[in-house]
Design a protein around this motif. Structure first.
Motif, PDB file in Angstrom:
ATOM      1  N   GLU A 116      27.874  79.588 -37.428  1.00  0.00           N
ATOM      2  CA  GLU A 116      28.272  79.031 -36.127  1.00  0.00           C
ATOM      3  C   GLU A 116      29.673  79.479 -35.745  1.00  0.00           C
ATOM      4  O   GLU A 116      29.933  79.842 -34.594  1.00  0.00           O
ATOM      5  CB  GLU A 116      28.272  77.494 -36.174  1.00  0.00           C
ATOM      6  CG  GLU A 116      26.912  76.895 -35.968  1.00  0.00           C
ATOM      7  CD  GLU A 116      26.994  75.383 -35.788  1.00  0.00           C
ATOM      8  OE1 GLU A 116      28.013  74.882 -35.269  1.00  0.00           O
ATOM      9  OE2 GLU A 116      26.028  74.709 -36.196  1.00  0.00           O
ATOM     10  N   GLY A 117      30.574  79.435 -36.713  1.00  0.00           N
ATOM     11  CA  GLY A 117      31.963  79.842 -36.441  1.00  0.00           C
ATOM     12  C   GLY A 117      32.054  81.300 -36.035  1.00  0.00           C
ATOM     13  O   GLY A 117      32.810  81.662 -35.134  1.00  0.00           O
ATOM     14  N   GLN A 118      31.264  82.142 -36.690  1.00  0.00           N
ATOM     15  CA  GLN A 118      31.271  83.564 -36.339  1.00  0.00           C
ATOM     16  C   GLN A 118      30.771  83.763 -34.911  1.00  0.00           C
ATOM     17  O   GLN A 118      31.332  84.553 -34.154  1.00  0.00           O
ATOM     18  CB  GLN A 118      30.392  84.358 -37.313  1.00  0.00           C
ATOM     19  CG  GLN A 118      31.000  84.520 -38.697  1.00  0.00           C
ATOM     20  CD  GLN A 118      32.244  85.384 -38.680  1.00  0.00           C
ATOM     21  OE1 GLN A 118      32.240  86.491 -38.164  1.00  0.00           O
ATOM     22  NE2 GLN A 118      33.334  84.862 -39.218  1.00  0.00           N
TER      23      GLN A 118
ATOM     24  N   GLN B 212      30.731  81.522 -32.454  1.00  0.00           N
ATOM     25  CA  GLN B 212      31.694  80.962 -31.502  1.00  0.00           C
ATOM     26  C   GLN B 212      32.869  81.911 -31.285  1.00  0.00           C
ATOM     27  O   GLN B 212      33.313  82.124 -30.148  1.00  0.00           O
ATOM     28  CB  GLN B 212      32.208  79.601 -32.009  1.00  0.00           C
ATOM     29  CG  GLN B 212      31.168  78.508 -31.841  1.00  0.00           C
ATOM     30  CD  GLN B 212      31.398  77.317 -32.740  1.00  0.00           C
ATOM     31  OE1 GLN B 212      32.194  77.362 -33.685  1.00  0.00           O
ATOM     32  NE2 GLN B 212      30.691  76.239 -32.465  1.00  0.00           N
ATOM     33  N   GLY B 213      33.359  82.496 -32.366  1.00  0.00           N
ATOM     34  CA  GLY B 213      34.480  83.433 -32.237  1.00  0.00           C
ATOM     35  C   GLY B 213      34.087  84.676 -31.465  1.00  0.00           C
ATOM     36  O   GLY B 213      34.848  85.198 -30.651  1.00  0.00           O
TER      37      GLY B 213
ATOM     38  N   ALA C 298      33.837  83.861 -27.821  1.00  0.00           N
ATOM     39  CA  ALA C 298      35.178  83.758 -27.218  1.00  0.00           C
ATOM     40  C   ALA C 298      35.688  85.144 -26.834  1.00  0.00           C
ATOM     41  O   ALA C 298      36.271  85.339 -25.763  1.00  0.00           O
ATOM     42  CB  ALA C 298      36.145  83.084 -28.188  1.00  0.00           C
TER      43      ALA C 298
ATOM     44  N   VAL D  65      31.028  75.937 -27.407  1.00  0.00           N
ATOM     45  CA  VAL D  65      29.954  76.917 -27.474  1.00  0.00           C
ATOM     46  C   VAL D  65      28.860  76.364 -28.372  1.00  0.00           C
ATOM     47  O   VAL D  65      29.060  76.187 -29.578  1.00  0.00           O
ATOM     48  CB  VAL D  65      30.475  78.261 -28.023  1.00  0.00           C
ATOM     49  CG1 VAL D  65      29.335  79.242 -28.214  1.00  0.00           C
ATOM     50  CG2 VAL D  65      31.515  78.850 -27.070  1.00  0.00           C
TER      51      VAL D  65
ATOM     52  N   VAL E  37      25.719  76.547 -30.501  1.00  0.00           N
ATOM     53  CA  VAL E  37      25.091  77.632 -31.253  1.00  0.00           C
ATOM     54  C   VAL E  37      23.870  77.105 -31.993  1.00  0.00           C
ATOM     55  O   VAL E  37      23.934  76.060 -32.652  1.00  0.00           O
ATOM     56  CB  VAL E  37      26.065  78.216 -32.291  1.00  0.00           C
ATOM     57  CG1 VAL E  37      25.397  79.323 -33.097  1.00  0.00           C
ATOM     58  CG2 VAL E  37      27.325  78.751 -31.618  1.00  0.00           C
TER      59      VAL E  37
END
Ligand code: FES
Ligand code: FES
Lengths: 794, 169
Positions: A679-681, A683-684, A687, A725, A727
């Motif tokens: 998820e973090g990947q 979202q980044g 962005a 975001v 995901v």
């Protein structure tokens, strides 16, 4: 079943192992490292985009306080130029133009920021002070700052002997078949766009420290790199002629890369070379202004495309002409980005039967351009997904329906595209359905009306995308011009007491490998995550590696670990069979336990490891002691993540500001190891995609001055520019790697820009626009609204 | 050379500096506190944020000499001596609010000051606006915002323990 408690294997959001050091200020980034007797390098860079250097007078700098040495191109002339790792061939079969890329300028500068001289002193400030006294006699030449200027008749020649500033003129596809399909089409839609030039801007500026041991002749380079072994290979073999055994490259904690830290840069060679010459460590750290004018930029394509459709909206053919900016020199992997990472992606998720694409790569007096998060695939996706919306508008077919009609069906895999790639798996209808539901696509018109009551223009946009990553089968890329293999290396070292060290050729600079890779091992070998240490980023510790880019770490690097674990398990079974007096074929292994099938006779991995290192009772004739295995894994194919992104925007018609108010991503990245990290990947990545769509643009003036050369001028996305975001993942497994993983690092940046621009165009539907170029800045949008209002008034 | 005396993370230091030496250079190069980072040269990124007398300050924008007589706290001084993390550090880990970690020290220091200045609590929008001075290129801020929202409840004593991040699906 022998399950580890708590289960920390595949599919669990294990908190990251690396966080504690970063959160307590104990990370060790290159600039944090201090070597005894360290000196500091400052690099004098060209203020001109194009100029001849008549003379450089360094006398005053040499005599400045604290200065240890001053070098110019003349001092480095004997060493090689910076090599390019990928050779593209022209339509006629001849190789691309490949001009020398000197480490320090030789006779000429070709972009603002081109390194001219280096001053080495006992402090950064003194090196900088001394550099200010260097007199360079420049004869300023006319510059070609854009591709249009560089290709114009009579344009200044950036490199001697390269006609028309053309690096290559390449194509893919069968033109005759393509032309015939266009001739038979019921409808042809055309579209032109410029994919805006971006500056990657990892938050950690690049840095490098050269060190040299005068007694052993060993060079060490600490550098902000995504692939230390690749740097060792390129710099050792092509630039400085240092054998691998005498060159150690360390990439410690690295503060983000996004592609920009893949390449071999001049400063790495300078500090390595100078440290040996001076017998003292030399450190260089970029300030942000230097990053802007020396880190490879991204994107910068100008494209014309046509899409042929039949009367039912089925795509018959796609034709694309692209000009791709290379900048002043070829950065390490630049030539492959607009060809094999772009044109081969032009089928996207659609059944387009024929595709013809022509790409001209052009030299300009600008910073070199290379892969930036997504590399070629965002450009292809933007083109396709805008084209689909334009086609929907022109044919009157609903934009979602038009996509559905052209999707590659879920039962059509493996699917061979007309542009070389063979997709192994995917399910585009499902990711679309799920995204439409999550984003409440059906309820959008009510939200549009509600926004209108508040005086806002609301729009929604969809993009259904695919990318190719997990780079890449060595034989395939070799045949396409790569000068390297793209396998990965993993070592699994089971220690005598059963803890594990993993050595990987992949490199983590934000991706959380220390956690994800530990989970892979924990899942299979049953060792707690806390007892699995992942080592990366040091050529002295890791056998070999190709590094991290192209979302390859898990698909290729993880698969190498899997293969190494196969070997560990195979050897462990032999030891277990010996200890339990059974046949090897009867020994089963499951999460840390060896068992004689159908019995309760078991041995733990720890017992086997201890036996392997203390081989008193051991089949020593048959196998060696120790439990330490290395595997090289060469992927069989690319992996093909895909999915659907939906953006919802609101435009303030008075200011032209676009706000992304909702963003939904449903991605198929294959098997998910750590959902939190995935998820973090995403979202980044999203962005950065929203940044490209709305904010970011590297702008040169006609003289080749970089106008957006600092964070005051180049708009980086900030917290209040971005939405939450959402995901979700929808998984189809990759069929050709043992983990079933596809890769998640780039999908966000690939799928999102067209979703945002499609939403912006939708919001402006009453203003007669069919396209808005990126970045959709307030200025651009306000201009459109204002022109639309005027037209309405007339 | 002029001298500056200041307390950093509770320890007093007297250091000779050049007039032009920035506080961040003093911290990183003289005191070897390299947790404070430098990400830009135009005061835009906030990687260098520290607390001076309890207020967040971009340490790249202030001369070392200006910090004379002050109490400076850096990321290295946040956790308790026994290693217990500050609730903001804890929240960043729990909510995966960091990837490469480069912006993290400045982000955490700025976030603590932001929360302290708003005892009534911050909305998501206010948190986003409050982070105006800090750049992160990795996370897209989504999880940073969530972490700060969770940490403020603990910092203001509204919860005794950090709300756990929802399990990702
Ligand atoms: S280093 Fe960027 S604001 Fe201080
Ligand atoms: S975590 Fe990398 S810049 Fe924020």
């Amino acid at each position: 079943m022998n399950v580890v408690a708590p289960f920390e294997g595949i599919g669990v959001s294990v908190k990251r192992k690396e966080d504690l050091r970063f959160l307590s200020g104990r990370g060790q980034y290159t600039d944090d490292i201090v070597r005894p007797g360290q000196t500091y390098a400052y690099i004098l860079r060209s203020p001109h985009a194009h100029a001849r250097i008549n003379r450089i007078d360094t006398a005053a700098a040499q005599a400045s306080p604290g200065v240890v040495a001053v070098y110019t191109g003349a001092d480095l002339a004997a060493i090689g130029g910076l090599p390019c790792g990928w050779q593209i061939h022209n339509k006629d079969g001849s190789p691309m133009a490949e001009p020398k890329h000197p480490v320090l300028a030789e006779g000429k500068v070709r972009h603002v920021g081109d390194p001219v001289a280096v001053v080495i002193a006992d402090s950064r400030e003194r090196a900088k002070d001394a550099a200010e006294t260097i007199l360079v006699d420049y004869e300023v030449l006319p510059a070609a700052a854009t591709m249009q200027a560089a290709l114009a008749p009579g344009a200044p020649a950036i490199h001697d002997g390269i006609a028309g500033n053309l690096c290559y003129d390449w194509h893919i596809g069968d033109k005759a078949v393509n032309d015939a399909a266009f001739a038979a089409a019921a409808k042809v839609v055309t579209f032109e766009t410029t994919n805006n030039r971006l500056v990657p801007n990892a938050m950690e500026p690049r840095a490098a420290i050269g060190d040299y041991d005068t007694t052993t002749g060993e060079h060490t380079l600490f550098t902000t790199s995504q692939n230390p072994h690749v740097i060792r290979l390129l710099m050792g073999a092509f630039v400085l002629q240092i054998p691998e055994s005498k060159l150690r490259v360390v990439a410690p904690d690295v503060g983000g890369g996004f592609g920009s830290k893949i390449y071999h840069y001049a400063e790495e060679a300078i500090v390595t070379w100078a440290a040996a010459r001076l017998g003292r460590p030399v450190k260089w750290t970029a300030d942000r202004s230097e990053s802007f004018m020396s880190d490879a930029h991204g994107r910068d394509h100008v494209t014309k495309a046509s899409l042929a459709l039949d009367a039912n909206g089925k795509i018959l053919a796609l034709r694309v002409h692209t000009q791709a900016n290379m900048g002043a020199y070829l950065s390490t992997f630049a030539p492959c980005v607009p060809t094999y990472l772009y044109a081969t992606l032009l089928a996207g998720v659609y059944t387009t039967p024929t595709i013809y694409c022509e790409v001209k790569a052009v030299f300009t007096n600008t910073v070199p351009v290379d892969a930036y998060r997504g590399a070629g695939r965002p450009e292809a996706t933007f083109l396709l997904e805008r084209l689909m919306d334009v086609a929907a508008k022109e044919t009157g077919i609903d934009r979602v329906e038009l996509r559905r009609r052209n999707f590659i069906p879920a039962d059509a895999f493996p699917y061979q595209t007309p542009v070389a790639l063979q997709y192994d798996s995917g399910d585009y209808q499902s990711t679309l359905d799920e995204a439409l539901a999550t984003a409440d696509w059906a309820g959008f018109e009510a939200r549009r009306a509600e926004a209108a009551r508040r005086g806002k223009l609301r729009g929604i946009g969809v993009s259904t995308y695919l990318e190719a990553c997990g780079i890449a089968p060595s034989a395939v890329v070799g045949s396409l011009g790569a000068r390297a293999g793209l396998y990965e290396v993993g070592t699994i070292r089971v220690h005598p007491t059963g803890s594990v060290t993993v050595l990987t050729g992949a490199h983590s600079h934000g991706q959380g490998h220390e956690t994800t890779f530990a989970q892979l091992v924990s899942d299979r070998l049953g060792v707690p995550v806390a007892q699995v240490d992942v080592v990366h980023g040091d050529t002295a510790k890791i056998p070999f590696g190709m590094g991290t880019y192209g979302s390859r770490s898990l698909a290729v690097g993880g698969s190498a670990m899997f293969k190494a674990m196969d070997k560990i398990i195979a050897k462990g079974k032999k030891i277990a069979a010996h200890l339990m007096e059974a046949s090897v074929d009867d020994v089963e292994f499951d999460r840390g336990t060896f068992r004689v099938a159908g019995t309760d006779k078991t041995k733990s991995l720890g017992e086997i490891a201890l036996t392997a290192y203390v081989p008193h009772n051991y089949p020593i004739e048959e196998i060696e002691p120790g439990l330490d295995e290395t595997a090289f894994y060469d992927p069989k194919n690319f992996t093909y993540p895909g999915g659907c992104h939906i953006a919802e925007v609101e435009i303030d018609p008075d200011t032209g500001r676009v706000a992304v108010v909702q963003f939904t991503a449903v991605d198929d990245v294959g098997r998910v190891i750590n959902p939190m990290i995935v998820e973090g990947q995403v979202q980044g990545g999203v962005a950065q995609g929203i940044g490209q769509a709305l904010l970011e643009h590297a702008v040169y003036d006609t003289n080749g001055q970089l106008l957006s050369g600092s964070m005051m001028d180049y708009t980086m996305p900030r917290a209040d520019d971005l939405p939450n975001v959402g995901v979700a993942t929808h998984t189809t497994l990759c069929t050709h790697n043992p983990l079933g993983v596809k890769g998640c690092g780039e999908v966000g940046a690939i799928g999102s820009p067209p979703a945002v621009i499609n939403a912006v165009v939708d919001a402006l539907r009453d203003y007669g626009v069919s396209h808005v170029e990126m970045p959709a800045t307030p200025d651009r949008i306000w201009g459109i609204i204002n022109a639309g209002r005027k037209m309405a008034a007339e | 050379m002029p001298q500056v005396t200041l307390s950093v993370n509770g320890k007093s230091h007297t250091v000779e500096v050049e007039g032009r030496t920035l506080l961040v250079e003093l911290l990183r190069e003289r005191l070897r506190l390299t947790g404070t980072h430098v990400g830009c040269d135009t005061s835009q990124c906030g990687a260098c944020v520290v607390h001076i007398d309890g207020e967040s300050v971009k340490s790249c924008t202030i001369l070392a000499l200006q910090a004379d007589g002050t109490q400076v706290t850096t990321i290295e001084g946040l956790a308790k001596p026994d290693g217990t993390l500050h609730p903001m550090q804890e929240a960043f880990r729990e909510y995966h609010a960091l990837q490469c970690g480069f912006c993290t020290p400045g982000m955490v220091m700025a976030a603590i000051d932001l929360v302290q200045k708003h005892p009534a609590g911050l909305s998501e929008k206010e948190i986003r606006e409050g982070l105006e001075g800090n750049l992160c290129r990795c996370t897209g801020y989504h999880n940073i915002v969530k972490a700060i929202a969770a940490a403020q409840d603990v910092m203001h004593g509204r919860r005794s323990e950090l709300a756990r991040a929802e399990a990702a699906e």
